[in-house]
Design an enzyme around this catalytic site. Sequence first.
Site, PDB file in Angstrom:
ATOM      1  N   ASP A 287       0.874  -1.173   0.000  1.00 16.36           N
ATOM      2  CA  ASP A 287       0.000   0.000   0.000  1.00 16.36           C
ATOM      3  C   ASP A 287       0.910   1.222   0.000  1.00 16.36           C
ATOM      4  OD1 ASP A 287      -1.607   2.169   0.603  1.00 16.36           O
ATOM      5  OD2 ASP A 287      -2.812   1.101   2.085  1.00 16.36           O
ATOM      6  N   GLY A 314      -3.658   5.917  -8.017  1.00 15.28           N
ATOM      7  CA  GLY A 314      -4.493   7.047  -7.621  1.00 15.28           C
ATOM      8  C   GLY A 314      -5.935   6.620  -7.446  1.00 15.28           C
ATOM      9  N   TYR A 377      -9.813  15.774  -5.584  1.00 19.03           N
ATOM     10  CA  TYR A 377      -9.086  15.132  -6.683  1.00 19.03           C
ATOM     11  C   TYR A 377      -8.370  16.176  -7.549  1.00 19.03           C
ATOM     12  CZ  TYR A 377      -8.299  12.055 -10.711  1.00 19.03           C
ATOM     13  OH  TYR A 377      -7.733  11.330 -11.741  1.00 19.03           O
ATOM     14  N   LYS A 381      -4.314  16.560  -8.267  1.00 21.98           N
ATOM     15  CA  LYS A 381      -3.758  16.425  -9.602  1.00 21.98           C
ATOM     16  C   LYS A 381      -3.133  17.735 -10.099  1.00 21.98           C
ATOM     17  CE  LYS A 381      -4.576  12.082 -10.117  1.00 21.98           C
ATOM     18  NZ  LYS A 381      -3.435  11.131 -10.135  1.00 21.98           N
TER      19      LYS A 381
END
Length: 471
Positions: A287, A314, A377, A381
């Site tokens: 992980d 991701g 998110y 990113k």
Amino acid sequence: MTDTYAKLANGKWTSGLFKTLKLPQPVKLTRFSQGSDLISGRLLIGAATDSELIKPIIETFKDADLAIAYPHNTKELADLNEQFNHSALNATPISLAAISKADKFNGIIFDASGIKTSQQLSALHRFFQPVIKQLSACSRIIILGRPSEHLEEVSYATAQRSLEGFCRSLAKEIGKNGSTCQLMYVQAGSEPLLNAPLRFLTSAKSAYISAQVIKVKPGVLPETINLVKPLQGKTALVTGASRGIGAAIAETLARDGAHVICLDIPAFKQDLDNIAHRLKGSAIVADITAKDTPAKIADFVRGRSLDIIVHNAGVTKDKTLARMTNNHWDVLMDINLSAMERINHQLLDEDLLNQYGRIICVSSMSGIAGNFGQTNYATSKAAVIGYVDAMQKPLANKHITINAVAPGFIETKMTAAVPFIVREAGRRMNSLKQGGKPIDVAEAIAFFAQPQAAGVTGNTLRICGQSLLGA
């Protein structure tokens, strides 16, 4: 995932109806397949007066079928005849005034580096207007210029920056037949490094990339170049490698000759072991958010040769900000961003990534354009893009490059679960009127990973078919 709309739009009995109703008819994109030519068909090369990059362009494509349109009122034709033995070049001088309907081109490369004033921008119109209708389906246009931030003359910098608007608009005009247009800004001193980006952008490997700006900077090329297996002898680590885009990345790097270390979480161990076995690679079950994972990776690669790191792992945890819990934010940020930073820090601190190494990160169109319900998110990113930009300078001392890809709508199991209307909008809202495939992302990453891509660093390349959203 099957695109039923695209099949109907181009079907024998239904295409006429779609055309009558003026509905989008996405062209089936030509993609690279093992054993096929990287560069195929006839290429047209041209240049504005006093441009400086036509010689390395011709050097790159000297084995291709070339038509060369020389600038007017210059001695370039004679000069190039001297430098390139025309008996060894499959090149034909061509007059733009003599272009006919029978002339077809699979690619057009134009050197715009000599455009130094607003008046000289007319060279773009004068060159492209007669030839733009001669593009075959799924063709490529590449425009080359100089990065405006490195130019002292205001008029020169202004003219060169305008190339972005031209490229993006032209890409929208030619996208209907599956063709694409890219812009390369070539920093002075990086001319010998044009081969890899030119060949990639001209090839079918760049099928779903359009309207992108790639900056080429000085770097160190390898002594030998293997065009068939460019990653031969290299070792690559790919996170999130068990399925989807990650599996495509691992497969493509292995195809190009790399030994691939596949990493994914324990829940995907079976899939991970299967792909590592099939690719004759290695597997790490871990992980990436676990505290001991960076050390575990370091122990695994210590004593080996690690050349490439691909941060693909991701997740999404979508909620509007008003409904987003701390867990939705913190867990996602740890997986998408912090884990990548920790792994890089460990490997770089212990000097476990080789000199001339490659780091490739996976961002997203959401990080550029934002998206409803994705504040977490999109933040992660966008941060990946910032990380790539900030890290290029400290990594340059070891000749390590770092780049990112930003996928748009890619056909995966995840997008297959998206509601139909949203899915169709995602597919059609780009210049190519279709979704991309995992291989499109993988091909871009494999390009960044090549030793000969030494001049390409600090770039974020959108894999989105020129999405109508975002910059």
